[in-house]
Scaffold this motif. Sequence first.
Motif, PDB file in Angstrom:
ATOM      1  N   ILE A  37      33.583   9.627 128.374  1.00 50.85           N
ATOM      2  CA  ILE A  37      33.600   9.813 129.816  1.00 50.85           C
ATOM      3  C   ILE A  37      32.177   9.635 130.337  1.00 50.85           C
ATOM      4  CG2 ILE A  37      34.031  11.399 131.725  1.00 50.85           C
ATOM      5  CD1 ILE A  37      36.145  12.760 129.970  1.00 50.85           C
ATOM      6  N   ALA A  38      31.999   8.626 131.192  1.00 52.88           N
ATOM      7  CA  ALA A  38      30.693   8.343 131.771  1.00 52.88           C
ATOM      8  C   ALA A  38      30.551   8.987 133.149  1.00 52.88           C
ATOM      9  CB  ALA A  38      30.478   6.835 131.877  1.00 52.88           C
ATOM     10  N   TYR A  39      31.657   9.099 133.864  1.00 54.36           N
ATOM     11  CA  TYR A  39      31.633   9.707 135.185  1.00 54.36           C
ATOM     12  C   TYR A  39      33.057  10.111 135.558  1.00 54.36           C
ATOM     13  CZ  TYR A  39      29.778  10.864 139.763  1.00 54.36           C
ATOM     14  OH  TYR A  39      29.362  11.558 140.871  1.00 54.36           O
ATOM     15  N   ALA A  40      33.173  11.122 136.384  1.00 55.21           N
ATOM     16  CA  ALA A  40      34.468  11.568 136.896  1.00 55.21           C
ATOM     17  C   ALA A  40      34.270  11.984 138.339  1.00 55.21           C
ATOM     18  CB  ALA A  40      35.004  12.742 136.076  1.00 55.21           C
ATOM     19  N   GLU A  41      35.255  11.689 139.154  1.00 55.18           N
ATOM     20  CA  GLU A  41      35.155  12.065 140.569  1.00 55.18           C
ATOM     21  C   GLU A  41      36.519  12.431 141.121  1.00 55.18           C
ATOM     22  OE1 GLU A  41      33.361   8.714 142.472  1.00 55.18           O
ATOM     23  OE2 GLU A  41      34.728   7.320 141.522  1.00 55.18           O
ATOM     24  N   THR A  42      36.494  13.375 142.032  1.00 55.18           N
ATOM     25  CA  THR A  42      37.681  13.823 142.735  1.00 55.18           C
ATOM     26  C   THR A  42      37.240  14.382 144.082  1.00 55.18           C
ATOM     27  OG1 THR A  42      39.577  15.331 142.705  1.00 55.18           O
ATOM     28  CG2 THR A  42      37.605  16.081 141.561  1.00 55.18           C
TER      29      THR A  42
END
Length: 139
Positions: A37-42
């Motif tokens: 996982i390099a980035y996560a957004e919500t």
Amino acid sequence: MERLRLLLSELGTAGWTGALHVGGTPGGVLHLVGGRIAYAETSSCPGLGERLVASGRLSRAAWSSAVAEGRAGCRVGRVLMREGLIGQNELASRVSVTVADAAGELLRSGGAPLRLVPGERHWLGAIGPQRRRCESRRP
């Protein structure tokens, strides 16, 4: 939730790169590079830019300028570091916290629809080896 965990574990094992879009409310995206996982957004959690500006670490103008320059080439992180606005270790730490918060919210999404987009990259770009392999930690 379990379906998303299993899929992330499979993608991690396979070394998959791309975006895993999670539908529903709040919905969001997990960006993977080489199974990590390099980035996560919500929408239910502040993103990196919101956090940097709200903390006073960066001005809104500096953040906007870095995004304007680096977004199209998926290198916003590199622009921030090149301009001396933030160091690699601090950026990696702040990204890790942002990812943990967003991933935690997304993992509570239950039976939300999932969509894989191979090769889709996040605008932040690679910033270092802080990414975590997607693995199930359950026995």
